[in-house]
Design an enzyme around this catalytic site. Structure first.
Site, short mmCIF file in Angstrom:
data_model
loop_
_atom_site.label_atom_id
_atom_site.label_comp_id
_atom_site.label_asym_id
_atom_site.label_seq_id
_atom_site.Cartn_x
_atom_site.Cartn_y
_atom_site.Cartn_z
N GLU A 175 9.86 8.94 -16.52
CA GLU A 175 8.48 9.38 -16.78
C GLU A 175 8.03 8.96 -18.18
O GLU A 175 6.87 8.60 -18.39
CB GLU A 175 8.37 10.89 -16.62
CG GLU A 175 8.57 11.35 -15.18
CD GLU A 175 8.69 12.87 -15.11
OE1 GLU A 175 7.67 13.53 -14.91
OE2 GLU A 175 9.82 13.39 -15.27
N SER A 210 15.04 22.07 -15.24
CA SER A 210 13.87 22.90 -15.50
C SER A 210 14.35 24.25 -16.01
O SER A 210 15.38 24.76 -15.57
CB SER A 210 13.08 23.09 -14.21
OG SER A 210 12.31 24.27 -14.28
N LYS A 225 16.06 22.03 -10.00
CA LYS A 225 15.42 20.76 -10.33
C LYS A 225 16.24 19.81 -11.17
O LYS A 225 17.05 20.20 -11.99
CB LYS A 225 14.08 21.03 -11.04
CG LYS A 225 13.11 21.66 -10.06
CD LYS A 225 11.68 21.41 -10.36
CE LYS A 225 11.29 19.97 -10.45
NZ LYS A 225 9.89 19.90 -10.88
N HIS A 232 0.83 -1.22 0.00
CA HIS A 232 0.00 0.00 0.00
C HIS A 232 0.87 1.27 0.00
O HIS A 232 0.42 2.32 0.44
CB HIS A 232 -0.95 0.03 1.21
CG HIS A 232 -1.71 -1.24 1.43
ND1 HIS A 232 -2.96 -1.48 0.92
CD2 HIS A 232 -1.35 -2.38 2.09
CE1 HIS A 232 -3.37 -2.70 1.28
NE2 HIS A 232 -2.39 -3.26 1.98
#
Ligand code: ARG
Length: 468
Positions: A291, A278, A284, A157
């Protein structure tokens, strides 16, 4: 002007929109190598059977080799008016060898031709994917061996559940990819029958030798039913289904890499090679490759769904709808190939933060099960009661905002008087993983042995492949 390959009874050419919707050359040019392989096998068989002369077969074969060379060199001009790869190749062949080129299509139709071409393409691609997946397994198994004993949190979970080792976690993916390879291999076995010689749908009256073309093209045997042969696309569906499951596995792993590389988890870092920055936030480092592996799984699943829906209402035998089988398949399998390569790259690139993983492994009372098991083993308590007692101890630690191992013996005895200080030995995460020695469990020596087994298996597979 009507089509020069089939326009005998046509007075005029197609409407521009008809040409546009009908043409497949914009994508099926990717079948060129397979189309020429199939044609060479076919014409050799026609000559062996006395259906064309040896001279015609030699001319056609030479011409096909030239067409192949022109395509490889990038000098071939593909024509949309010629619809598809089959007619583009044949038309150029006629320019090279003259009218005898027209004998190539004896005892054959584009329906069996496209089926054989596409089967060969899918088979070639399965072989390439298998080699890539083996490499990904190797990357994972090597890292698993190196980190067989590195403790990290195991989750259910996405809540801290029980400590596991990083190597164990990586080997879970080696198993999954092993099954993916098995599914692709199964698809390959079932696919490996030659439809060539089924002609349009009914077979042919020429004395062809289908076993010979099957053998020449590396198929195990010819297909047994000509109607089925030209209308079957389950070889693609099955491969896409296997690809979709594999993509789901890669996507799950990608999701974990995304999580691990957040500052909040901080379990692993990807280098500059597999991240981007970024344009506005200088701090970043984004895990774009992960992704995109996760993202591309969506289109791979969609490609499977698309072809299932295309096929579901089709009567026997061939219908032009089936031309829609190719773009999605090319897209899915090419995307999967890229995803496998990117995943293997990330596995090799990843730097785990072992100290942070280990610290996190103790969070969330992750050794509570070890405590309950100790109560069962040492105090002979029934497991349900031990679960209850441990729950009270977890509640106490939670109230005091400390870990289970930070409770005092007096704290513990207030809840269960029979507890002794021997209990502390099972509360550490290292002890916890070391105790999980059941087959398939996370104990470091198990994990090291499993990693070695995989590394040996992969090495012997690679050795066998190099020999063949
Ligand atoms: N381009 C076609 C396809 O991809 C080839 C088969 C065409 N057959 C036909 N009878 N028109 O399916």
């Amino acid at each position: 002007m009507s089509n020069k390959m089939w326009g005998g009874r046509f007075g005029s050419g197609p409407d521009a929109i008809m040409e546009e919707i009908n043409a497949s050359i914009g994508f099926d040019y990717r079948l060129a190598a397979q189309d020429i392989r199939g044609s060479k096998a076919h014409v050799a068989m026609l000559a062996a059977q006395g259906i064309v002369t040896a001279q015609d077969a030699a001319d056609i074969t030479r011409g096909l080799d030239q067409v192949k060379a022109e395509i490889d060199a990038g000098t071939f001009t593909f024509s949309r008016a010629l619809e598809d790869i089959h007619m583009n190749v044949e038309s150029r062949l006629a320019e090279i060898v003259g009218p005898s080129a027209g004998r190539l299509h004896t005892a054959r139709s584009r329906n069996d031709q496209v089926a054989v071409d596409f089967k060969l393409w899918v088979r070639d691609t399965i072989d390439e994917l298998d080699a890539q997946l083996a490499d990904l397994q190797l990357a994972l198994a090597e890292r698993a061996r190196d980190h067989a004993g590195a403790v990290m949190p195991g989750f259910t979970h996405l809540q801290s559940a029980q400590p596991v080792t990083f190597g164990h976690h990586l080997l879970a993916y080696v198993e999954m990819i092993g099954r993916d390879r098995g599914r692709l291999a199964d698809a390959r076995t079932r696919l490996n029958e030659s439809p060539l010689g089924s002609a349009a749908l009914a077979g042919t009256s020429f004395p062809i030798d289908r076993a010979a073309t099957a053998k020449a093209l590396g198929f195990d045997r010819p297909t047994a039913n000509s109607l089925d042969s030209v209308s079957d696309r389950d070889f693609v569906l099955e491969t896409l289904a296997a690809a979709a499951i594999c993509a789901v596995h890669l996507s799950r792993f990608a999701e974990e890499i995304v999580l691990w590389s957040t500052p909040q988890f901080g379990f692993a870092k990807l280098s500059d090679k597999f991240t981007t920055g970024s344009s506005i936030m200088p701090q970043k480092r984004n895990p774009d490759a992960a992704e995109l592996v996760r993202g591309k799984s969506g289109r791979i699943l969609g490609d499977l769904q698309g072809l299932l829906v295309t096929m579901k209402g089709l009567p026997l035998a061939y219908s032009k709808d089936m031309q829609e089988d190719k773009e999605g398949t090319f897209d899915a399998l090419t995307s999967l190939s890229l995803c496998i390569a990117a995943t293997a790259g990330m596995v090799r690139d990843l730097t785990p933060d072992l100290a942070r993983m280990k610290a996190a492994a103790g969070a969330g009372f992750s050794t509570a099960t070890d405590l309950a098991d100790w109560l069962v083993r040492t105090l002979k308590m029934p497991f349900r009661q031990a679960h209850h007692v441990t729950g009270s101890l977890v509640k106490l630690a939670e109230d005091k905002t400390v870990g289970l191992e930070d409770l005092t013996l007096a704290d513990m005895q207030a809840i269960e008087p029979a507890i002794t200080d021997a209990v502390f030995a099972v509360l550490g995460v290292q002890n916890s993983v070391e105790s999980r020695t059941s087959y398939g469990g996370t104990a470091p020596q198990n994990v090291a042995a499993q990693a070695d087994t995989w590394l040996k298996r992969l090495a012997s597979e690679a050795g066998a492949k190099a020999k063949s």
